[in-house]
Design an enzyme around this catalytic site. Sequence first.
Site, PDB file in Angstrom:
ATOM      1  N   ARG A 172       0.816  -1.229   0.000  1.00 42.53           N
ATOM      2  CA  ARG A 172       0.000   0.000   0.000  1.00 42.53           C
ATOM      3  C   ARG A 172       0.842   1.268   0.000  1.00 42.53           C
ATOM      4  O   ARG A 172       0.455   2.289   0.568  1.00 42.53           O
ATOM      5  CB  ARG A 172      -0.951   0.047   1.218  1.00 42.53           C
ATOM      6  CG  ARG A 172      -1.909  -1.086   1.316  1.00 42.53           C
ATOM      7  CD  ARG A 172      -2.943  -1.114   0.200  1.00 42.53           C
ATOM      8  NE  ARG A 172      -3.715  -2.335   0.333  1.00 42.53           N
ATOM      9  CZ  ARG A 172      -3.366  -3.500  -0.230  1.00 42.53           C
ATOM     10  NH1 ARG A 172      -2.317  -3.578  -1.027  1.00 42.53           N
ATOM     11  NH2 ARG A 172      -4.087  -4.568  -0.039  1.00 42.53           N
ATOM     12  N   SER A 221     -10.169   0.426   4.033  1.00 42.75           N
ATOM     13  CA  SER A 221      -9.349   0.176   5.218  1.00 42.75           C
ATOM     14  C   SER A 221      -8.698   1.468   5.692  1.00 42.75           C
ATOM     15  O   SER A 221      -8.023   2.147   4.924  1.00 42.75           O
ATOM     16  CB  SER A 221      -8.260  -0.850   4.905  1.00 42.75           C
ATOM     17  OG  SER A 221      -8.875  -2.099   4.657  1.00 42.75           O
ATOM     18  N   GLU A 291      -3.601   4.079   6.409  1.00 44.01           N
ATOM     19  CA  GLU A 291      -3.603   3.842   4.956  1.00 44.01           C
ATOM     20  C   GLU A 291      -4.238   5.018   4.221  1.00 44.01           C
ATOM     21  O   GLU A 291      -3.792   5.411   3.148  1.00 44.01           O
ATOM     22  CB  GLU A 291      -4.365   2.542   4.650  1.00 44.01           C
ATOM     23  CG  GLU A 291      -4.372   2.176   3.178  1.00 44.01           C
ATOM     24  CD  GLU A 291      -4.951   0.793   2.914  1.00 44.01           C
ATOM     25  OE1 GLU A 291      -4.679  -0.144   3.697  1.00 44.01           O
ATOM     26  OE2 GLU A 291      -5.666   0.642   1.916  1.00 44.01           O
TER      27      GLU A 291
HETATM   28  C1  LIG Z   1     -15.579   0.267   0.096  1.00 47.23           C
HETATM   29  C2  LIG Z   1     -14.108   0.419  -0.165  1.00 47.23           C
HETATM   30  C3  LIG Z   1     -13.315  -0.693  -0.344  1.00 47.23           C
HETATM   31  C4  LIG Z   1     -11.956  -0.586  -0.579  1.00 47.23           C
HETATM   32  N1  LIG Z   1     -11.215  -1.714  -0.746  1.00 47.23           N
HETATM   33  C5  LIG Z   1      -9.898  -1.622  -1.019  1.00 47.23           C
HETATM   34  C6  LIG Z   1      -9.093  -2.811  -1.212  1.00 47.23           C
HETATM   35  O1  LIG Z   1      -9.584  -3.927  -1.205  1.00 47.23           O
HETATM   36  N2  LIG Z   1      -7.778  -2.650  -1.454  1.00 47.23           N
HETATM   37  C7  LIG Z   1      -7.190  -1.418  -1.502  1.00 47.23           C
HETATM   38  O2  LIG Z   1      -5.967  -1.339  -1.734  1.00 47.23           O
HETATM   39  N3  LIG Z   1      -7.910  -0.290  -1.312  1.00 47.23           N
HETATM   40  C8  LIG Z   1      -9.238  -0.357  -1.079  1.00 47.23           C
HETATM   41  N4  LIG Z   1      -9.973   0.781  -0.875  1.00 47.23           N
HETATM   42  C9  LIG Z   1      -9.290   2.106  -0.876  1.00 47.23           C
HETATM   43  C10 LIG Z   1      -9.241   2.807  -2.246  1.00 47.23           C
HETATM   44  O3  LIG Z   1     -10.335   2.402  -3.072  1.00 47.23           O
HETATM   45  C11 LIG Z   1      -7.927   2.547  -2.967  1.00 47.23           C
HETATM   46  O4  LIG Z   1      -6.831   3.035  -2.219  1.00 47.23           O
HETATM   47  C12 LIG Z   1      -7.894   3.197  -4.353  1.00 47.23           C
HETATM   48  O5  LIG Z   1      -6.751   2.756  -5.050  1.00 47.23           O
HETATM   49  C13 LIG Z   1      -7.897   4.712  -4.320  1.00 47.23           C
HETATM   50  O6  LIG Z   1      -8.132   5.196  -5.641  1.00 47.23           O
HETATM   51  P1  LIG Z   1      -8.780   6.629  -5.878  1.00 47.23           P
HETATM   52  O7  LIG Z   1      -8.824   6.870  -7.330  1.00 47.23           O
HETATM   53  O8  LIG Z   1     -10.073   6.727  -5.155  1.00 47.23           O
HETATM   54  O9  LIG Z   1      -7.673   7.535  -5.194  1.00 47.23           O
HETATM   55  P2  LIG Z   1      -7.901   8.852  -4.323  1.00 47.23           P
HETATM   56  O10 LIG Z   1      -8.558   8.497  -3.048  1.00 47.23           O
HETATM   57  O11 LIG Z   1      -8.510   9.891  -5.161  1.00 47.23           O
HETATM   58  O12 LIG Z   1      -6.394   9.245  -4.013  1.00 47.23           O
HETATM   59  C14 LIG Z   1      -5.605   8.453  -3.128  1.00 47.23           C
HETATM   60  C15 LIG Z   1      -4.163   8.995  -3.133  1.00 47.23           C
HETATM   61  O13 LIG Z   1      -3.591   8.800  -4.418  1.00 47.23           O
HETATM   62  C16 LIG Z   1      -3.203  10.048  -4.987  1.00 47.23           C
HETATM   63  N5  LIG Z   1      -3.500   9.975  -6.421  1.00 47.23           N
HETATM   64  C17 LIG Z   1      -4.723   9.802  -7.000  1.00 47.23           C
HETATM   65  N6  LIG Z   1      -4.585   9.764  -8.338  1.00 47.23           N
HETATM   66  C18 LIG Z   1      -3.267   9.934  -8.603  1.00 47.23           C
HETATM   67  C19 LIG Z   1      -2.506   9.996  -9.808  1.00 47.23           C
HETATM   68  N7  LIG Z   1      -3.087   9.878 -11.002  1.00 47.23           N
HETATM   69  N8  LIG Z   1      -1.174  10.172  -9.718  1.00 47.23           N
HETATM   70  C20 LIG Z   1      -0.573  10.286  -8.508  1.00 47.23           C
HETATM   71  N9  LIG Z   1      -1.242  10.247  -7.329  1.00 47.23           N
HETATM   72  C21 LIG Z   1      -2.566  10.067  -7.385  1.00 47.23           C
HETATM   73  C22 LIG Z   1      -4.030  11.094  -4.259  1.00 47.23           C
HETATM   74  O14 LIG Z   1      -3.393  12.365  -4.293  1.00 47.23           O
HETATM   75  C23 LIG Z   1      -4.114  10.496  -2.877  1.00 47.23           C
HETATM   76  O15 LIG Z   1      -2.940  10.778  -2.160  1.00 47.23           O
HETATM   77  C24 LIG Z   1     -11.349   0.698  -0.647  1.00 47.23           C
HETATM   78  C25 LIG Z   1     -12.148   1.843  -0.505  1.00 47.23           C
HETATM   79  C26 LIG Z   1     -13.513   1.712  -0.261  1.00 47.23           C
HETATM   80  C27 LIG Z   1     -14.341   2.954  -0.139  1.00 47.23           C
END
Ligand SMILES: Cc1cc2nc3c(=O)[nH]c(=O)nc-3n(C[C@H](O)[C@H](O)[C@H](O)COP(=O)(O)OP(=O)(O)OC[C@H]3O[C@@H](n4cnc5c(N)ncnc54)[C@H](O)[C@@H]3O)c2cc1C
Length: 300
Positions: A172, A221, A291
């Site tokens: 992560r 998480s 996380e």
């Molecule tokens: C119901 C639920 C279940 C989930 N299950 C999981 C799971 O099983 N496994 C898991 O790992 N995560 C899980 N997550 C967490 C989340 O979905 C992941 O971390 C996901 O990868 C975040 O993607 P996002 O586009 O929403 O990123 P955001 O939340 O928009 O951003 C997260 C971080 O990444 C950075 N970021 C975003 N886009 C970019 C880019 N293009 N370049 C550089 N930095 C960037 C942002 O600045 C921020 O720091 C879950 C979340 C929820 C709500």
Amino acid sequence: MMAESMNPTLRGTLLLNEPMARHTSWRVGGPADRCYKPADLADLTQFLQQLPANEQVVFVGLGSNLLVRDGGVRGTVILTSGALQQLQLEADGRVRAEAGVACNKVARFCIRHGLVNAEFLAGIPGTLGGALAMNAGAFGGETWNVVESVETLDRHGTRRTRSKAEFVIAYRHVEIPAGEWFVAAHLRLPAGDALAAEARMKALLAKRNATQPTQTANAGSTFRNPLGDYAARLIDASGLKGYCIGGACVSDKHANFVVNTGSATAAEIEMLIAHLASTVKRVHGVELIQEVHVIGEAGK
Ligand SMILES: Cc1cc2nc3c(=O)[nH]c(=O)nc-3n(C[C@H](O)[C@H](O)[C@H](O)COP(=O)(O)OP(=O)(O)OC[C@H]3O[C@@H](n4cnc5c(N)ncnc54)[C@H](O)[C@@H]3O)c2cc1C
């Protein structure tokens, strides 16, 4: 500070004073001074090139791992979701997906083309860019396991292709060169049995629905799992399942999930997260590592 009017050659959408609660799965977060949703990658490149050098920039995907504080974000937020949407099979068999493509869409695209091992992406409710930034993973799969190279864009609009070997990748966590963001990835996946992959994906989604509060406002998480243990088990064993601060509550279904029950502020969520960490430390002697990412200014 950037001018509030846009260069007329830009084709994206500029939103001023945009509530970040609209762009996060927790549904909290104060206003960003500016949000820019680019028309495409060329448009984003041009946008970054014309930004003043002192403008703060943050990329946001689907905000599913992000707590934006109640005072909002000073500077410019780049919204990749609904933008940077290209997804294609390349001549050499790799999949090229731009950063704004939803992980779920990438998983289904791979299966449709007879490529396997990306099924785990189906249940991650974020963009591919967010998955790269977080090294998102589930059920044994991890984003960077399927990445061969990425395309990045920097503060000055310079595009680079970087191989996986250029990154320090951990559970992560990925170290990204400062002032550079992911705009696309090239995924290398083996060919395999698409029907079996689809069945696997459906089973993973069913398991997720059974064990996680997927219908609520949360950010997945809250803490990473410590080596050999689970953050959820430690929080539960500290008697904190269902514990609330204001409208922010520890999920009854999964103790590592913090839920906005409707009226929570970012401050309440942040306070609850701090309380979980300090209680687990006191009761179990384990230092949980957060996380979810936290950005922005505290509310007044
Ligand atoms: C119901 C639920 C279940 C989930 N299950 C999981 C799971 O099983 N496994 C898991 O790992 N995560 C899980 N997550 C967490 C989340 O979905 C992941 O971390 C996901 O990868 C975040 O993607 P996002 O586009 O929403 O990123 P955001 O939340 O928009 O951003 C997260 C971080 O990444 C950075 N970021 C975003 N886009 C970019 C880019 N293009 N370049 C550089 N930095 C960037 C942002 O600045 C921020 O720091 C879950 C979340 C929820 C709500």
